[in-house]
Design a protein around this motif. Sequence first.
Motif, PDB file in Angstrom:
ATOM      1  N   ASP A 274      -5.108  -2.915  -8.806  1.00 42.99           N
ATOM      2  CA  ASP A 274      -6.276  -3.501  -7.736  1.00 42.99           C
ATOM      3  C   ASP A 274      -5.634  -4.568  -6.617  1.00 42.99           C
ATOM      4  OD1 ASP A 274      -8.361  -2.286  -8.932  1.00 42.99           O
ATOM      5  OD2 ASP A 274      -8.913  -4.093 -10.235  1.00 42.99           O
ATOM      6  N   ARG A 275      -4.610  -5.355  -7.186  1.00 41.76           N
ATOM      7  CA  ARG A 275      -4.171  -6.334  -6.205  1.00 41.76           C
ATOM      8  C   ARG A 275      -2.897  -5.530  -5.360  1.00 41.76           C
ATOM      9  NH1 ARG A 275      -1.001  -9.987  -8.831  1.00 41.76           N
ATOM     10  NH2 ARG A 275      -1.153  -8.925 -10.843  1.00 41.76           N
ATOM     11  N   ALA A 276      -2.051  -4.621  -5.987  1.00 44.15           N
ATOM     12  CA  ALA A 276      -0.911  -4.107  -5.246  1.00 44.15           C
ATOM     13  C   ALA A 276      -1.186  -3.131  -4.223  1.00 44.15           C
ATOM     14  CB  ALA A 276       0.107  -3.659  -6.456  1.00 44.15           C
ATOM     15  N   LEU A 277      -2.271  -2.338  -4.695  1.00 41.74           N
ATOM     16  CA  LEU A 277      -2.290  -1.025  -3.903  1.00 41.74           C
ATOM     17  C   LEU A 277      -2.787  -1.554  -2.355  1.00 41.74           C
ATOM     18  CD1 LEU A 277      -3.901   1.564  -6.277  1.00 41.74           C
ATOM     19  CD2 LEU A 277      -1.683   1.680  -5.177  1.00 41.74           C
ATOM     20  N   PRO A 278      -3.874  -2.235  -2.128  1.00 36.14           N
ATOM     21  CA  PRO A 278      -4.109  -2.555  -0.756  1.00 36.14           C
ATOM     22  C   PRO A 278      -3.059  -3.325  -0.343  1.00 36.14           C
ATOM     23  CG  PRO A 278      -5.889  -3.341  -2.359  1.00 36.14           C
ATOM     24  CD  PRO A 278      -4.816  -2.808  -3.226  1.00 36.14           C
ATOM     25  N   LEU A 279      -2.209  -4.126  -0.798  1.00 36.48           N
ATOM     26  CA  LEU A 279      -0.983  -4.752   0.027  1.00 36.48           C
ATOM     27  C   LEU A 279       0.074  -3.823   0.415  1.00 36.48           C
ATOM     28  CD1 LEU A 279      -0.260  -7.709  -2.357  1.00 36.48           C
ATOM     29  CD2 LEU A 279      -1.247  -7.575   0.097  1.00 36.48           C
ATOM     30  N   LEU A 280       0.283  -2.730  -0.516  1.00 39.32           N
ATOM     31  CA  LEU A 280       1.221  -1.670  -0.180  1.00 39.32           C
ATOM     32  C   LEU A 280       0.698  -0.694   0.896  1.00 39.32           C
ATOM     33  CD1 LEU A 280       1.989  -0.949  -3.984  1.00 39.32           C
ATOM     34  CD2 LEU A 280       3.611  -1.620  -2.381  1.00 39.32           C
ATOM     35  N   ALA A 281      -0.489  -0.334   0.826  1.00 38.45           N
ATOM     36  CA  ALA A 281      -1.009   0.516   1.819  1.00 38.45           C
ATOM     37  C   ALA A 281      -1.214  -0.048   2.956  1.00 38.45           C
ATOM     38  CB  ALA A 281      -2.494   1.037   1.294  1.00 38.45           C
ATOM     39  N   GLU A 282      -1.490  -1.038   3.360  1.00 35.60           N
ATOM     40  CA  GLU A 282      -1.563  -1.797   4.515  1.00 35.60           C
ATOM     41  C   GLU A 282      -0.062  -1.819   4.941  1.00 35.60           C
ATOM     42  OE1 GLU A 282      -2.620  -6.106   6.688  1.00 35.60           O
ATOM     43  OE2 GLU A 282      -2.739  -5.843   4.675  1.00 35.60           O
ATOM     44  N   ALA A 283       0.873  -2.205   4.374  1.00 33.44           N
ATOM     45  CA  ALA A 283       2.241  -2.599   4.946  1.00 33.44           C
ATOM     46  C   ALA A 283       2.770  -1.037   5.150  1.00 33.44           C
ATOM     47  CB  ALA A 283       3.208  -2.931   3.768  1.00 33.44           C
ATOM     48  N   LEU A 284       2.447  -0.135   4.357  1.00 32.90           N
ATOM     49  CA  LEU A 284       2.953   1.406   4.635  1.00 32.90           C
ATOM     50  C   LEU A 284       2.343   2.036   5.642  1.00 32.90           C
ATOM     51  CD1 LEU A 284       3.507   2.247   0.746  1.00 32.90           C
ATOM     52  CD2 LEU A 284       5.557   2.353   2.327  1.00 32.90           C
ATOM     53  N   ARG A 285       1.187   1.764   5.864  1.00 33.02           N
ATOM     54  CA  ARG A 285       0.404   2.426   7.062  1.00 33.02           C
ATOM     55  C   ARG A 285       0.697   1.777   8.343  1.00 33.02           C
ATOM     56  NH1 ARG A 285      -5.352   3.085   3.845  1.00 33.02           N
ATOM     57  NH2 ARG A 285      -4.999   5.235   3.311  1.00 33.02           N
ATOM     58  N   SER A 286       1.169   0.708   8.342  1.00 25.10           N
ATOM     59  CA  SER A 286       1.457   0.158   9.512  1.00 25.10           C
ATOM     60  C   SER A 286       2.939   0.529  10.071  1.00 25.10           C
ATOM     61  CB  SER A 286       1.771  -1.409   9.463  1.00 25.10           C
ATOM     62  OG  SER A 286       2.951  -1.703   8.558  1.00 25.10           O
ATOM     63  N   GLN A 287       3.519   1.198   9.152  1.00 26.00           N
ATOM     64  CA  GLN A 287       4.817   1.770   9.457  1.00 26.00           C
ATOM     65  C   GLN A 287       4.595   3.231   9.774  1.00 26.00           C
ATOM     66  OE1 GLN A 287       7.715   0.285  10.304  1.00 26.00           O
ATOM     67  NE2 GLN A 287       6.431  -1.715   9.864  1.00 26.00           N
ATOM     68  N   GLN A 288       3.304   3.747   9.778  1.00 28.03           N
ATOM     69  CA  GLN A 288       3.001   5.157  10.133  1.00 28.03           C
ATOM     70  C   GLN A 288       3.227   6.123   9.226  1.00 28.03           C
ATOM     71  OE1 GLN A 288       4.759   3.303  12.880  1.00 28.03           O
ATOM     72  NE2 GLN A 288       2.522   2.995  13.437  1.00 28.03           N
ATOM     73  N   VAL A 289       3.122   5.596   7.633  1.00 28.56           N
ATOM     74  CA  VAL A 289       3.280   6.267   6.463  1.00 28.56           C
ATOM     75  C   VAL A 289       1.786   6.949   6.210  1.00 28.56           C
ATOM     76  CG1 VAL A 289       4.058   6.629   4.134  1.00 28.56           C
ATOM     77  CG2 VAL A 289       5.373   4.926   5.848  1.00 28.56           C
ATOM     78  N   THR A 290       1.936   8.306   6.111  1.00 34.16           N
ATOM     79  CA  THR A 290       0.685   8.974   5.392  1.00 34.16           C
ATOM     80  C   THR A 290       0.680   9.040   4.014  1.00 34.16           C
ATOM     81  OG1 THR A 290       0.577  10.814   7.272  1.00 34.16           O
ATOM     82  CG2 THR A 290      -0.224  11.101   5.194  1.00 34.16           C
ATOM     83  N   LEU A 291      -0.305   8.474   3.490  1.00 36.05           N
ATOM     84  CA  LEU A 291      -0.386   8.299   1.921  1.00 36.05           C
ATOM     85  C   LEU A 291      -1.270   9.219   1.230  1.00 36.05           C
ATOM     86  CD1 LEU A 291      -1.093   4.356   1.892  1.00 36.05           C
ATOM     87  CD2 LEU A 291       1.140   5.419   1.573  1.00 36.05           C
ATOM     88  N   ARG A 292      -0.776   9.810   0.023  1.00 37.41           N
ATOM     89  CA  ARG A 292      -1.083  10.701  -0.856  1.00 37.41           C
ATOM     90  C   ARG A 292      -1.399  10.021  -2.221  1.00 37.41           C
ATOM     91  NH1 ARG A 292       1.693  16.435   1.125  1.00 37.41           N
ATOM     92  NH2 ARG A 292       1.031  16.183   3.489  1.00 37.41           N
TER      93      ARG A 292
END
Length: 434
Positions: A274-292
């Motif tokens: 709950d704490r880690a995923l939002p932080l990770l997703a925001e940081a990775l998406r800011s670098q144009q990473v597509t998440l699955r």
Amino acid sequence: MMGSATTSESLISIGQRTREAARRLAVLPGSARNQALEAIAQALEAAAPTITAANAADCESALADGLAKPLYGRLKLDAVKLAGAIAGVRDVAKLPDPVGAVDLHRVLDDGLVLQRIGCPLGVLGVIFEARPDAVVQIASLAVKSGNGVILKGGREAVRSCEALVTAIRAGLAKTDVDPDVVQLLTTREETRALLNLEGYVDLIIPRGSNSFVQFVQQNTQIPVLGHADGICHLYIDAAADLKQAVAIAVDAKTQYPSACNAIETLLVHSQIADRALPLLAEALRSQQVTLRGDDRVRAIVPMEAATDLDWETEYSDLILAIKLVDSLEEAIAHINTYGSRHTDAIVTTDDTAARTFLDQVDAAGVFHNCSTRFADGFRYGFGAEVGISTAKLPPRGPVGLDGLVTYKYQLVGEGHIAAPYTGANAKPFLHRDV
């Protein structure tokens, strides 16, 4: 030989010339091989405008032909990347000489002395896709280790490879090293012919896609060093420092996404999801990473659905699969099931969990609190690497100088014969290490 298709007979001639040149190289002193490396570096510097222009032409053609994005990233060789490769040549020259190194010196009996001495493998056959800078790394390691090398680059990098090898051979021509120790093949037909050069080539090193490496492994009787997949994992443990975890995840995925040591799967402990995923997703998406993500991941952060196929896919692109796990043991089991034994990492402040991960994950590289992108011969201090091996038997991981030498046992006596050391009254050996 460069440029045109090569017949089997002429390729055998290339093999013979390379082997003979390698034999002469192997007996040169280390100082002569280091002088040759400096000559190569200077020749590459002098030819830099020609090399980068040739690479620009390759890149332009590759774009027109629709070359895949990961391969295009590997193909590009600009002035900065070339300068780094040249610096790598000089770094190789500074490394200890592995040829003639004695790692065992034992007196078997008075006057009977055994030594185990490092010696070159002979001739390397290196086949690679879209990585012209590999020419520089491999040629420098081959010269330093006393080996000849026959290079076969991908068609998309022909101009770049020809410009690089022309410069390398010109540099060698000014030294005691025969330029025939470095050869270049350029056509698809030569790939198959190279794989059939038993007796002339001692080791094949393929660098490229999964399917390409498998093709090489299945079509030669020559020993093959390499890896077919680069499916690397990062596991974020329940005891992870999240700021550290986010930085490592972003670096491991985005610093060079087409590299074989970039992560393809991110495992996150469910206790901190709950704490880690939002932080990770925001940081990775800011670098144009597509998440699955799996279902539990998507319940926390909306993203594309991951399927079982994602866990066994090397994207070599800005795509990352994410899975929640309920324990360290589950993370290790997932990695050992789907990983390619390349490089996997854990982020945790729990030393016991880290030690368990390091001990139980089956990979050539297992890291704690650092990016998988450090899995590299240059970064390990090898000067450069000819490739990465995920095999169980050595050499394993990034293969530098040590992986390009074998050894021989040299035994010197004074008329000794074996008979006195056998039978009921056998004379004992001293077996005294010097």
